[in-house]
Scaffold this active site. Structure first.
Site, PDB file in Angstrom:
ATOM      1  N   ARG A 271       0.859  -1.181   0.000  1.00 58.50           N
ATOM      2  CA  ARG A 271       0.000   0.000   0.000  1.00 58.50           C
ATOM      3  C   ARG A 271       0.897   1.233   0.000  1.00 58.50           C
ATOM      4  O   ARG A 271       1.537   1.542   1.004  1.00 58.50           O
ATOM      5  CB  ARG A 271      -0.867  -0.037   1.268  1.00 58.50           C
ATOM      6  CG  ARG A 271      -2.018   0.941   1.285  1.00 58.50           C
ATOM      7  CD  ARG A 271      -2.577   1.065   2.696  1.00 58.50           C
ATOM      8  NE  ARG A 271      -1.675   1.821   3.531  1.00 58.50           N
ATOM      9  CZ  ARG A 271      -1.437   1.577   4.820  1.00 58.50           C
ATOM     10  NH1 ARG A 271      -2.035   0.592   5.427  1.00 58.50           N
ATOM     11  NH2 ARG A 271      -0.585   2.321   5.507  1.00 58.50           N
ATOM     12  N   HIS A 275      -3.128   4.493   5.050  1.00 58.93           N
ATOM     13  CA  HIS A 275      -4.313   3.614   5.150  1.00 58.93           C
ATOM     14  C   HIS A 275      -5.546   4.301   4.537  1.00 58.93           C
ATOM     15  O   HIS A 275      -6.261   3.717   3.732  1.00 58.93           O
ATOM     16  CB  HIS A 275      -4.559   3.258   6.614  1.00 58.93           C
ATOM     17  CG  HIS A 275      -5.822   2.500   6.857  1.00 58.93           C
ATOM     18  ND1 HIS A 275      -5.987   1.198   6.441  1.00 58.93           N
ATOM     19  CD2 HIS A 275      -6.982   2.861   7.451  1.00 58.93           C
ATOM     20  CE1 HIS A 275      -7.208   0.786   6.785  1.00 58.93           C
ATOM     21  NE2 HIS A 275      -7.823   1.783   7.385  1.00 58.93           N
ATOM     22  N   TYR A 284       4.776   4.926  11.146  1.00 54.54           N
ATOM     23  CA  TYR A 284       5.050   3.503  11.381  1.00 54.54           C
ATOM     24  C   TYR A 284       5.855   2.821  10.276  1.00 54.54           C
ATOM     25  O   TYR A 284       6.059   1.618  10.313  1.00 54.54           O
ATOM     26  CB  TYR A 284       3.744   2.730  11.646  1.00 54.54           C
ATOM     27  CG  TYR A 284       2.669   2.905  10.580  1.00 54.54           C
ATOM     28  CD1 TYR A 284       2.669   2.138   9.425  1.00 54.54           C
ATOM     29  CD2 TYR A 284       1.662   3.854  10.739  1.00 54.54           C
ATOM     30  CE1 TYR A 284       1.697   2.301   8.456  1.00 54.54           C
ATOM     31  CE2 TYR A 284       0.672   4.025   9.775  1.00 54.54           C
ATOM     32  CZ  TYR A 284       0.693   3.245   8.645  1.00 54.54           C
ATOM     33  OH  TYR A 284      -0.265   3.410   7.678  1.00 54.54           O
TER      34      TYR A 284
HETATM   35  C1  LIG Z   1     -14.535  -6.054  12.368  1.00 53.47           C
HETATM   36  C2  LIG Z   1     -13.679  -4.845  12.268  1.00 53.47           C
HETATM   37  N1  LIG Z   1     -12.737  -4.605  13.187  1.00 53.47           N
HETATM   38  C3  LIG Z   1     -11.950  -3.508  13.098  1.00 53.47           C
HETATM   39  C4  LIG Z   1     -12.122  -2.601  12.081  1.00 53.47           C
HETATM   40  C5  LIG Z   1     -11.253  -1.361  12.008  1.00 53.47           C
HETATM   41  N2  LIG Z   1     -10.337  -1.433  10.865  1.00 53.47           N
HETATM   42  C6  LIG Z   1     -10.629  -0.805   9.714  1.00 53.47           C
HETATM   43  S1  LIG Z   1      -9.472  -1.078   8.555  1.00 53.47           S
HETATM   44  C7  LIG Z   1      -8.557  -2.034   9.577  1.00 53.47           C
HETATM   45  C8  LIG Z   1      -7.272  -2.655   9.087  1.00 53.47           C
HETATM   46  C9  LIG Z   1      -7.519  -3.701   8.055  1.00 53.47           C
HETATM   47  O1  LIG Z   1      -6.343  -4.092   7.429  1.00 53.47           O
HETATM   48  P1  LIG Z   1      -6.296  -5.124   6.247  1.00 53.47           P
HETATM   49  O2  LIG Z   1      -7.304  -6.191   6.457  1.00 53.47           O
HETATM   50  O3  LIG Z   1      -4.886  -5.543   6.091  1.00 53.47           O
HETATM   51  O4  LIG Z   1      -6.787  -4.300   4.975  1.00 53.47           O
HETATM   52  P2  LIG Z   1      -6.194  -2.993   4.296  1.00 53.47           P
HETATM   53  O5  LIG Z   1      -6.849  -1.815   4.995  1.00 53.47           O
HETATM   54  O6  LIG Z   1      -4.716  -2.990   4.454  1.00 53.47           O
HETATM   55  O7  LIG Z   1      -6.633  -3.078   2.892  1.00 53.47           O
HETATM   56  C10 LIG Z   1      -9.152  -2.129  10.820  1.00 53.47           C
HETATM   57  C11 LIG Z   1      -8.590  -2.873  11.978  1.00 53.47           C
HETATM   58  C12 LIG Z   1     -13.146  -2.875  11.130  1.00 53.47           C
HETATM   59  N3  LIG Z   1     -13.371  -2.081  10.089  1.00 53.47           N
HETATM   60  N4  LIG Z   1     -13.896  -3.991  11.234  1.00 53.47           N
END
Ligand SMILES: Cc1ncc(C[n+]2csc(CCOP(=O)(O)OP(=O)(O)O)c2C)c(N)n1
Length: 378
Positions: A271, A275, A284
């Protein structure tokens, strides 16, 4: 007889024969991510497909930049950019047939647009509107899912139901590396394998779940290895190599369609942006890491391959960029129009038949809005 004498007389029978249920070797991912661009295998890739991928990747990058700009102008509430991940997004969507279904996460607007959804409608949810913004049935694209991994069991359910009904449908479910730690990921993969559902799970391992690096997310040798525990095939692919992603995804879709069951694919990518627009990635991770991935950029890899084989020239590159600019100008213009929203609409689409409670709440809101209008007139 004493206890000791009884023990001496005991002759244990051999345990029931144990048989391995299957040979796990064919399920294991390769040691290295699959690559096509820059290798001998690229000569066999369809030139038209490569050119199509290139044009869409250039458009996708421009879409990411434009959507991020719209957050700064207050036109979009939030945007999770997929800059650096365009190959995963687009090549995966193009591996599906029209009759198939896509189950995206919040980061997958490019895949949604690649399926044919209107670029503005694909941003409705991220604009803060309460409805999905597009008709999921029109292009067979489920709503963008914000709660992590919840789209995975939905995909399994749809694919399994389609198979029971005899419909020829494959579901592609997309999730991030962080999403693999969710219970829904486990339940979806387990059900999919037990039912041999025609599903393809694509994990975009982009290095981070917000600020949490992969090493803190899992102790597995790779995310693709997780497939073996469920009894499905695990595949590892270079997520920045659009030709390789298309090949691996197409193979998994064919396998599912032929009744071979699900596949878990890990696409190794990065990425490049934060985020979302609300995150500061410099807190980070270091610049050197980002720079190394910029050298392995998905558009650069494809452009090198195409120009090297004289399938693309300066004129073709300029045309792709111009097309992307036209798309961005249209997106800008349409996103700058204020949407006309009816507050009472928030009660629609909750249930097929509204409940008495919802009807009561709707009447209360209607009365409040009317009283407000009356007050304004006085
Ligand atoms: C069930 C749930 N827990 C926590 C969150 C908060 N949250 C939003 S994005 C994220 C990180 C997700 O990372 P990843 O699965 O690696 O996907 P990326 O954003 O890198 O595409 C979190 C913890 C959420 N949206 N849903």
């Amino acid at each position: 007889m004493t206890v000791m004498e009884q023990r001496g007389a005991y002759r244990p029978s051999p345990p029931p024969a144990w048989q391995p249920r299957m040979d796990p070797a064919p399920l294991l991912p390769d040691a290295e991510p699959h690559r096509v661009l820059g290798t001998e295998a690229a000569a066999k890739a369809d030139p038209d497909l490569l050119r199509r991928l290139y044009a869409q990747l250039v458009r996708g990058r421009r879409y990411n930049a434009q959507a991020t700009a719209l957050t700064k102008q207050g036109r979009l509430a939030v945007y999770p950019s997929s800059t650096g991940q365009e190959a995963c997004e687009i090549a995966a969507a193009l591996a599906l047939e029209e009759r198939d279904w896509l189950f995206p996460s919040y980061r997958d607007t490019l895949a949604v647009v690649a399926r044919g959804v209107d670029p503005v409608e694909a941003l409705t949810l991220l604009r803060g509107d309460w409805h999905t913004g597009y008709d999921p049935y029109a292009h067979r694209v489920a709503p963008l899912s914000t709660p992590l991994a919840t789209q995975l069991p939905h995909a399994v359910g749809l694919a399994h139901a389609a198979r029971l009904k005899g419909d020829d449908v494959v579901a592609l479910a997309m999730v991030g590396d962080g999403g693999t730690s969710e219970g829904d990921f486990h339940e979806a993969l387990n059900f999919a394998a037990v039912w041999q559902a025609p599903v393809v799970f694509l994990v975009q391992n982009n290095g981070f779940a917000i600020s949490v690096p992969l090493a803190k997310q899992t102790a597995a040798p790779s995310l693709a290895h997780k497939a073996v525990g469920y009894g499905m095939r695990g595949r590892l692919v270079d997520g920045n190599d659009a030709a390789a992603v298309h090949e691996v995804l197409s193979d998994a879709v064919r396998h599912a369609r032929a009744g071979g069951g699900p596949t878990l694919i890990e696409a190794v990518t990065y990425r490049i942006d934060a985020h979302t627009n609300a995150d500061d990635a410099t807190r980070y991770r270091g610049d050197a890491e980002v720079a190394a991935w910029r050298d392995h950029d998905p558009i650069l890899l494809l452009e090198r391959e195409l120009t090297g084989r004289e399938l693309l020239d300066e004129e073709g590159i300029a045309a792709a960029r111009e097309d992307a600019e036209t798309m961005a100008a249209d997106l800008r213009e349409r996103m700058n129009r204020d949407p006309r929203l009816d507050p009472l609409d928030i009660f629609a689409h909750v249930y097929a038949e509204p409940t008495p409670q919802l009807q009561e709440q709707q009447a209360l809101l209607r009365a409040e809005l009317e009283a407000e209008q009356e007050g304004g007139r006085r």
